[in-house]
Motif scaffolding. Structure first.
Motif, PDB file in Angstrom:
ATOM      1  N   SER A 167      -5.385  51.884  42.167  1.00  0.00           N
ATOM      2  CA  SER A 167      -5.428  51.485  40.753  1.00  0.00           C
ATOM      3  C   SER A 167      -6.258  52.444  39.902  1.00  0.00           C
ATOM      4  O   SER A 167      -5.898  52.738  38.759  1.00  0.00           O
ATOM      5  N   VAL A 168      -7.357  52.969  40.436  1.00  0.00           N
ATOM      6  CA  VAL A 168      -8.195  53.897  39.678  1.00  0.00           C
ATOM      7  C   VAL A 168      -7.399  55.164  39.355  1.00  0.00           C
ATOM      8  O   VAL A 168      -7.450  55.676  38.236  1.00  0.00           O
ATOM      9  N   ALA A 169      -6.643  55.658  40.322  1.00  0.00           N
ATOM     10  CA  ALA A 169      -5.826  56.856  40.097  1.00  0.00           C
ATOM     11  C   ALA A 169      -4.719  56.574  39.085  1.00  0.00           C
ATOM     12  O   ALA A 169      -4.422  57.416  38.235  1.00  0.00           O
ATOM     13  N   ARG A 170      -4.116  55.398  39.152  1.00  0.00           N
ATOM     14  CA  ARG A 170      -3.069  55.031  38.179  1.00  0.00           C
ATOM     15  C   ARG A 170      -3.644  55.038  36.767  1.00  0.00           C
ATOM     16  O   ARG A 170      -2.998  55.499  35.827  1.00  0.00           O
ATOM     17  N   LYS A 171      -4.864  54.534  36.620  1.00  0.00           N
ATOM     18  CA  LYS A 171      -5.505  54.499  35.295  1.00  0.00           C
ATOM     19  C   LYS A 171      -5.799  55.918  34.796  1.00  0.00           C
ATOM     20  O   LYS A 171      -5.590  56.222  33.628  1.00  0.00           O
ATOM     21  N   GLU A 172      -6.292  56.787  35.687  1.00  0.00           N
ATOM     22  CA  GLU A 172      -6.616  58.161  35.288  1.00  0.00           C
ATOM     23  C   GLU A 172      -5.367  58.938  34.881  1.00  0.00           C
ATOM     24  O   GLU A 172      -5.376  59.695  33.923  1.00  0.00           O
ATOM     25  N   ILE A 173      -4.291  58.757  35.646  1.00  0.00           N
ATOM     26  CA  ILE A 173      -3.053  59.477  35.372  1.00  0.00           C
ATOM     27  C   ILE A 173      -2.323  58.872  34.179  1.00  0.00           C
ATOM     28  O   ILE A 173      -1.644  59.555  33.432  1.00  0.00           O
ATOM     29  N   GLY A 174      -2.477  57.584  34.016  1.00  0.00           N
ATOM     30  CA  GLY A 174      -1.842  56.905  32.899  1.00  0.00           C
ATOM     31  C   GLY A 174      -0.466  56.349  33.205  1.00  0.00           C
ATOM     32  O   GLY A 174       0.231  55.867  32.332  1.00  0.00           O
ATOM     33  N   GLU A 175      -0.065  56.437  34.469  1.00  0.00           N
ATOM     34  CA  GLU A 175       1.218  55.868  34.886  1.00  0.00           C
ATOM     35  C   GLU A 175       1.192  55.612  36.380  1.00  0.00           C
ATOM     36  O   GLU A 175       0.387  56.161  37.103  1.00  0.00           O
ATOM     37  N   ASP A 176       2.090  54.767  36.823  1.00  0.00           N
ATOM     38  CA  ASP A 176       2.224  54.458  38.246  1.00  0.00           C
ATOM     39  C   ASP A 176       3.386  55.281  38.786  1.00  0.00           C
ATOM     40  O   ASP A 176       4.542  54.899  38.663  1.00  0.00           O
ATOM     41  N   ILE A 177       3.078  56.432  39.337  1.00  0.00           N
ATOM     42  CA  ILE A 177       4.101  57.356  39.816  1.00  0.00           C
ATOM     43  C   ILE A 177       4.625  56.899  41.180  1.00  0.00           C
ATOM     44  O   ILE A 177       3.854  56.560  42.067  1.00  0.00           O
ATOM     45  N   LYS A 178       5.912  56.932  41.325  1.00  0.00           N
ATOM     46  CA  LYS A 178       6.564  56.623  42.604  1.00  0.00           C
ATOM     47  C   LYS A 178       7.101  57.911  43.193  1.00  0.00           C
ATOM     48  O   LYS A 178       7.707  58.725  42.491  1.00  0.00           O
ATOM     49  N   ILE A 179       6.897  58.101  44.476  1.00  0.00           N
ATOM     50  CA  ILE A 179       7.393  59.290  45.162  1.00  0.00           C
ATOM     51  C   ILE A 179       8.758  58.941  45.755  1.00  0.00           C
ATOM     52  O   ILE A 179       8.900  58.687  46.939  1.00  0.00           O
ATOM     53  N   ARG A 180       9.733  58.913  44.893  1.00  0.00           N
ATOM     54  CA  ARG A 180      11.085  58.628  45.339  1.00  0.00           C
ATOM     55  C   ARG A 180      12.071  59.086  44.295  1.00  0.00           C
ATOM     56  O   ARG A 180      11.717  59.137  43.122  1.00  0.00           O
ATOM     57  N   PRO A 181      13.227  59.430  44.753  1.00  0.00           N
ATOM     58  CA  PRO A 181      13.687  59.427  46.134  1.00  0.00           C
ATOM     59  C   PRO A 181      13.237  60.683  46.884  1.00  0.00           C
ATOM     60  O   PRO A 181      12.988  61.717  46.293  1.00  0.00           O
ATOM     61  N   VAL A 182      13.141  60.532  48.190  1.00  0.00           N
ATOM     62  CA  VAL A 182      12.853  61.641  49.094  1.00  0.00           C
ATOM     63  C   VAL A 182      14.120  61.869  49.907  1.00  0.00           C
ATOM     64  O   VAL A 182      14.651  60.945  50.511  1.00  0.00           O
ATOM     65  N   PHE A 183      14.607  63.106  49.905  1.00  0.00           N
ATOM     66  CA  PHE A 183      15.857  63.442  50.580  1.00  0.00           C
ATOM     67  C   PHE A 183      15.618  63.717  52.061  1.00  0.00           C
ATOM     68  O   PHE A 183      14.741  64.501  52.417  1.00  0.00           O
ATOM     69  N   ARG A 184      16.385  63.078  52.903  1.00  0.00           N
ATOM     70  CA  ARG A 184      16.402  63.349  54.348  1.00  0.00           C
ATOM     71  C   ARG A 184      17.862  63.369  54.748  1.00  0.00           C
ATOM     72  O   ARG A 184      18.568  62.387  54.609  1.00  0.00           O
ATOM     73  N   TYR A 185      18.360  64.508  55.223  1.00  0.00           N
ATOM     74  CA  TYR A 185      19.799  64.675  55.350  1.00  0.00           C
ATOM     75  C   TYR A 185      20.475  63.799  56.383  1.00  0.00           C
ATOM     76  O   TYR A 185      21.682  63.640  56.342  1.00  0.00           O
TER      77      TYR A 185
END
Length: 190
Positions: free
Chosen positions: A38-56
């Motif tokens: 939550s602290v990082a979300r506040k500093e960045i100003g958004e809740d970043i999602k790491i998706r989609p991630v490609f796996r062939y």
């Protein structure tokens, strides 16, 4: 616009030898389900999602495989390379897909967007314990080693991968994560 720039369809492309599919599948799942503290979300100003991630193994259809792989590489912001003795060598047919994928990113001038993730072996030692494909050998590229160490050390290395993907300093993300884990333990005991 989110941090995943419009020109990229995928946050990352995971390059791996099929014998390391278990590790690639685990990493894809961990990244796509990761939630910033939550602290990082506040500093960045958004809740970043790491998706989609490609796996062939799950994302490619039948057809011109080599062309499709290059298109998906170009559509990926980062290249995560699962490094092991399996990925360091060509397959029994003499093809070296992992090395070809790394070379494609390097030739596109995107070496800074490559993240090596060691799951077995040692980098730059040669022989049967070598874990880097030839295109990565003797390069200064920051990555992570999730093959060794305690569970806590492996978790820190996973956070280094996340930090690079999100453009956050690794120490900052690790500090925020540890702070949130301590707070969760305190809340549990209250």
């Amino acid at each position: 616009m989110s941090r995943l720039e419009q020109k990229y369809r995928y946050y990352a492309f995971i390059s791996y030898n099929h014998r390391d599919e278990r590790e690639a599948k685990w990493l894809q799942r961990q990244l796509e389900h990761y939630r910033l503290p939550s602290v990082a979300r506040k500093e960045i100003g958004e809740d970043i999602k790491i998706r989609p991630v490609f796996r062939y193994a799950v994302n490619l259809s039948l057809g011109d495989l080599r062309r499709q792989v290059k298109e998906e590489l170009d559509a990926s912001k980062f290249l995560i390379v699962i490094c092991s003795p399996n990925s360091a060598q060509p397959n029994i047919e003499g093809k070296h897909w992992v090395n070809d994928e790394v070379t494609h990113f390097i030739e596109a001038g995107r070496v800074d967007d490559i993240i090596p993730v060691i799951v077995d072996g040692e980098p730059n030692v040669g022989g049967e314990r070598e874990c880097f494909p030839p295109a990565l050998r003797n390069r200064e590229i920051a990555g992570a080693n999730i093959a060794k160490g305690t569970r806590s050390e492996r978790h820190r290395d996973f956070l280094k991968i996340v930090a690079k993907l999100l453009g956050i300093l690794p120490d900052q993300l690790i500090r925020h994560t540890e702070q949130e884990e301590r707070q969760a333990k305190i809340r549990f005991w209250l």
